[in-house]
Design a protein around this motif. Structure first.
Motif, short mmCIF file in Angstrom:
data_model
loop_
_atom_site.label_atom_id
_atom_site.label_comp_id
_atom_site.label_asym_id
_atom_site.label_seq_id
_atom_site.Cartn_x
_atom_site.Cartn_y
_atom_site.Cartn_z
N ASP A 38 54.95 4.57 -50.44
CA ASP A 38 54.92 3.25 -49.79
C ASP A 38 55.81 3.21 -48.56
O ASP A 38 55.43 2.66 -47.53
N LEU A 39 57.02 3.77 -48.67
CA LEU A 39 57.91 3.80 -47.52
C LEU A 39 57.33 4.67 -46.42
O LEU A 39 57.37 4.30 -45.24
N ARG A 40 56.76 5.79 -46.78
CA ARG A 40 56.14 6.70 -45.80
C ARG A 40 55.01 5.98 -45.05
O ARG A 40 54.92 6.06 -43.82
N GLN A 41 54.19 5.23 -45.77
CA GLN A 41 53.09 4.49 -45.15
C GLN A 41 53.64 3.41 -44.21
O GLN A 41 53.11 3.20 -43.11
N PHE A 42 54.69 2.72 -44.64
CA PHE A 42 55.33 1.71 -43.81
C PHE A 42 55.86 2.34 -42.51
O PHE A 42 55.64 1.80 -41.41
N LEU A 43 56.53 3.48 -42.63
CA LEU A 43 57.11 4.13 -41.45
C LEU A 43 56.04 4.60 -40.47
O LEU A 43 56.29 4.64 -39.26
N ASP A 44 54.86 4.95 -40.97
CA ASP A 44 53.77 5.39 -40.08
C ASP A 44 53.39 4.31 -39.08
O ASP A 44 52.89 4.61 -37.99
N ALA A 45 53.60 3.04 -39.42
CA ALA A 45 53.20 1.93 -38.55
C ALA A 45 54.33 1.45 -37.65
O ALA A 45 54.10 0.67 -36.73
N LEU A 72 59.76 7.40 -36.37
CA LEU A 72 60.80 7.63 -37.38
C LEU A 72 60.12 8.38 -38.51
O LEU A 72 59.36 7.81 -39.28
N LYS A 73 60.37 9.68 -38.58
CA LYS A 73 59.57 10.56 -39.43
C LYS A 73 60.30 11.03 -40.69
O LYS A 73 61.42 11.53 -40.59
#
Length: 198
Positions: A38-45, A72-73
């Motif tokens: 979920d955090l990874r998906q949020f950071l993608d945007a 921010l990867k």
């Protein structure tokens, strides 16, 4: 690794929570310490966030960081990194990190009215071409000078209270494009109707 609760809440913060009656709502809570899907998906945007550091004597500084969506990867289960682009040349963040590696990332996402807070430690990485290749989008027109690597100790999502929705150009583009296409259809229909009535 430190207890995540001790990272979020110093003894003085815990004392204030106790004094004001909110301490019980945090006791025994499990705090996130890893980068979840979920955090990874949020950071993608995400194309903007605020990066907080402090000098050795505790003088705080908050710097805005911006870039292409997803800049921010996540580069590990507990590690994030971003390219540090050329800017105003004050180098306050860099100076702080040389003497105090504690840092905080605050990410407001106005379109979804979310805010994510990440606590950790950060370090400056210079001259690592392999890392920079992972972090830099070649189509983004900014000059990267170095990487900042952030070791995540804890993170949390706050409520959406008081966040006024705002949308980026990219977020509203589909709706605008749809309206433009519909206006064009209607103009063509009006032109046909006018032409047929003459």
């Amino acid at each position: 690794m430190s207890d995540p609760e001790d990272v979020l809440f110093s003894p003085a913060v815990k004392a204030e929570q106790t004094r004001l009656g909110s301490r019980i709502s945090f006791e025994g809570r499990t705090w996130q310490t890893e980068i979840t899907p979920d955090l990874r998906q949020f950071l993608d945007a995400i194309d903007t966030f605020f990066f907080a550091t402090a000098s050795a004597d505790g003088r705080p500084y908050i710097q805005h960081k911006g870039g292409p969506s997803g800049f921010l990867k996540p580069i590990g289960t507990h590690t994030l990194a971003f390219a540090d682009f050329a800017g105003n040349r004050q180098y306050i963040t860099l100076g702080h990190l040389r003497e105090n590696d504690r840092a905080h990332i605050f990410i407001p996402h106005f379109a979804t009215r979310q805010r994510v807070k990440l606590w950790g430690r950060a370090r400056i990485v210079e001259g690592d071409l392999e890392l920079m290749e992972r972090l830099v989008d070649p189509s983004y027109k900014a000059r990267p000078e170095r990487a900042i690597v952030f070791s995540l100790e804890a993170w949390d999502v706050n409520c959406h209270q008081h966040i006024v929705p705002r949308y980026s150009e990219a977020e509203i583009a589909p709706a605008v494009n749809s309206l433009v296409a519909r206006i064009k259809e209607l103009e063509e229909e009006v032109a046909r109707l006018k032409g047929g009535g003459e």
